[in-house]
Design an enzyme around this catalytic site. Structure first.
Site, PDB file in Angstrom:
ATOM      1  NE  ARG A  81      -1.905  -2.431   2.688  1.00  0.00           N
ATOM      2  CZ  ARG A  81      -2.124  -3.687   2.339  1.00  0.00           C
ATOM      3  NH1 ARG A  81      -3.189  -4.013   1.653  1.00  0.00           N
ATOM      4  NH2 ARG A  81      -1.280  -4.649   2.678  1.00  0.00           N
ATOM      5  CB  THR A  82       3.666   2.499   2.081  1.00  0.00           C
ATOM      6  OG1 THR A  82       2.951   2.217   3.284  1.00  0.00           O
ATOM      7  CG2 THR A  82       4.432   3.796   2.239  1.00  0.00           C
ATOM      8  CE  LYS A 111      28.016  -2.834  -7.518  1.00  0.00           C
ATOM      9  NZ  LYS A 111      28.283  -1.678  -8.383  1.00  0.00           N
ATOM     10  NE  ARG A 132       7.363   0.458   4.580  1.00  0.00           N
ATOM     11  CZ  ARG A 132       6.131  -0.029   4.572  1.00  0.00           C
ATOM     12  NH1 ARG A 132       5.923  -1.312   4.259  1.00  0.00           N
ATOM     13  NH2 ARG A 132       5.095   0.738   4.853  1.00  0.00           N
ATOM     14  CG  HIS A 169       4.007   3.773   8.432  1.00  0.00           C
ATOM     15  ND1 HIS A 169       4.156   4.654   7.372  1.00  0.00           N
ATOM     16  CD2 HIS A 169       3.562   2.609   7.894  1.00  0.00           C
ATOM     17  CE1 HIS A 169       3.804   4.032   6.243  1.00  0.00           C
ATOM     18  NE2 HIS A 169       3.446   2.794   6.538  1.00  0.00           N
TER      19      HIS A 169
END
Ligand code: ASP
Length: 352
Positions: A81-82, A111, A132, A169
């Protein structure tokens, strides 16, 4: 995938102070609900309602508020959703979206590149980065390094947090409080109950703090969780300082009958080190149609999703979804509208 020591990001919680919105969103990183006050939220609610109306009623797809601007998504953790609502939001506004071609696991992170360097690389190409990351404080760290970058490059990139581990959030909380306002037309005077994994759930941390930042009047927030999954004391203290009445219980029936807003959550399996601990607790609170039968007829049932067994079986899901009190799909859709308003504001969109 290599990822940095937790403390590396966490120290930025004290080292970096996010800018207050104070009525002006332009060019500001969005990394904590603590940046917002009541007036800022009201501005965002108005902009969201206006954008939703414009998108759904008039000139669908004809908004040009972020035309010529670029958003990059940088997701080190799973998201549906985000991620998708931010992408959809940016495109509906007329902006463009970029992401690492094969996901961040095949960028230079593979890396061993650290967050500070990755985020600055992305900041060389994009105006806004949606991040995120599993580490608490990661978006603070990103904001800190982007501020350093601003003096060296032509863009003035901002970061918007899409979730910092078990921390915050913020944009989920913005869409959650907007959804409450959308259905109840106010935040003041409500009885709001947050249920489930209040320890690890970043959405409930942010929502509870945002209700306090709104300085809601005559509002009660109930926290319903088993002992092992209680809301952090710091959040409870913050609410009390802002005169929000708080009630803690492990029995939903204590509060369900008087609740206007039920906010159900998943036990965050991925945050448990010991799977046995998760198994012991995962079935403690399950919302099913017989449980919802005890709620007020005008209550709303919210959930940030995804859901697993905390809403019973797939048949229970279907029955709950058909109940008019279940608003989580509207909540999900509001996520896109709120993120549109936020992107337009942060990127300096005009009329909203
Ligand atoms: N989607 C929300 C989050 O990213 C809720 C959850 O995962 O349970 O925090």
């Amino acid at each position: 995938m290599p990822h940095q020591d937790l403390r590396q990001s966490e120290r930025f919680l004290t080292q970096y102070t996010p800018p207050k919105i104070d009525g002006d969103f332009t060019g500001k990183h969005i990394i904590s609900v603590e940046q917002f006050g009541r007036r800022d939220l009201q501005i965002l609610f108005d902009a969201t309602i206006s954008i939703r109306k414009r998108l759904t009623q008039h000139d669908r797809g004809l908004l040009h508020l972020t035309a010529g601007r670029l958003m990059a998504t940088l997701f080190y953790e799973a998201s549906t959703r985000t991620d998708l609502s931010f992408q959809a939001a940016m495109r509906h506004l007329g902006g463009e979206v970029v992401a690492a071609s094969n996901g961040v696991q095949f960028s230079s992170i593979y890396k061993g590149e650290n967050l500070a360097d990755t985020v600055r690389a992305v900041g060389c190409y994009a105006d806004v980065i949606v991040l995120r990351h599993p580490d608490v404080g990661s978006s603070y760290e990103a904001a800190y390094y982007l501020d350093l970058l601003r003096s060296q490059v032509s863009r003035q990139p901002v970061v918007i947090s899409g979730g910092d581990g078990v921390g915050e959030h913020p944009t989920q909380a913005l869409l959650d409080i907007f959804t409450i306002f959308d259905f109840k037309h106010q935040i003041d005077g409500l009885n709001i109950t947050l249920v489930g994994d209040l320890k690890h759930g970043r959405t409930v941390h942010s929502l509870a703090k945002l209700i306090a930042r709104y300085e809601a009047q005559d509002t009660t927030v109930n926290f319903v969780a088993p002992d092992a999954l209680q809301m952090p004391r710091s959040v409870i203290e913050f609410l009390r300082q802002k005169n929000i009445a708080v009630r803690e219980t492990d029995d939903l029936q204590d509060v369900l009958g008087e609740t206007d807003v039920i906010y159900w959550t998943r036990v965050q399996e991925e945050r448990f080190e010991d799977p046995a601990e998760y198994d012991a607790i995962k079935d403690r609170f399950i919302m099913t149609p017989p449980v919802l039968a005890h709620a007020r007829p005008d209550a709303i049932l919210m959930h940030p999703l995804p859901r697993k067994n905390e809403m019973g079986t797939p048949a229970d899901h279907d029955e709950l979804d058909a109940d008019p009190r279940a608003v989580y799909f509207r909540q999900m859709e509001n996520g896109m509208f709120v993120r549109m308003a936020l992107l337009a504001k942060v990127l300096g969109g005009l009329w909203v």
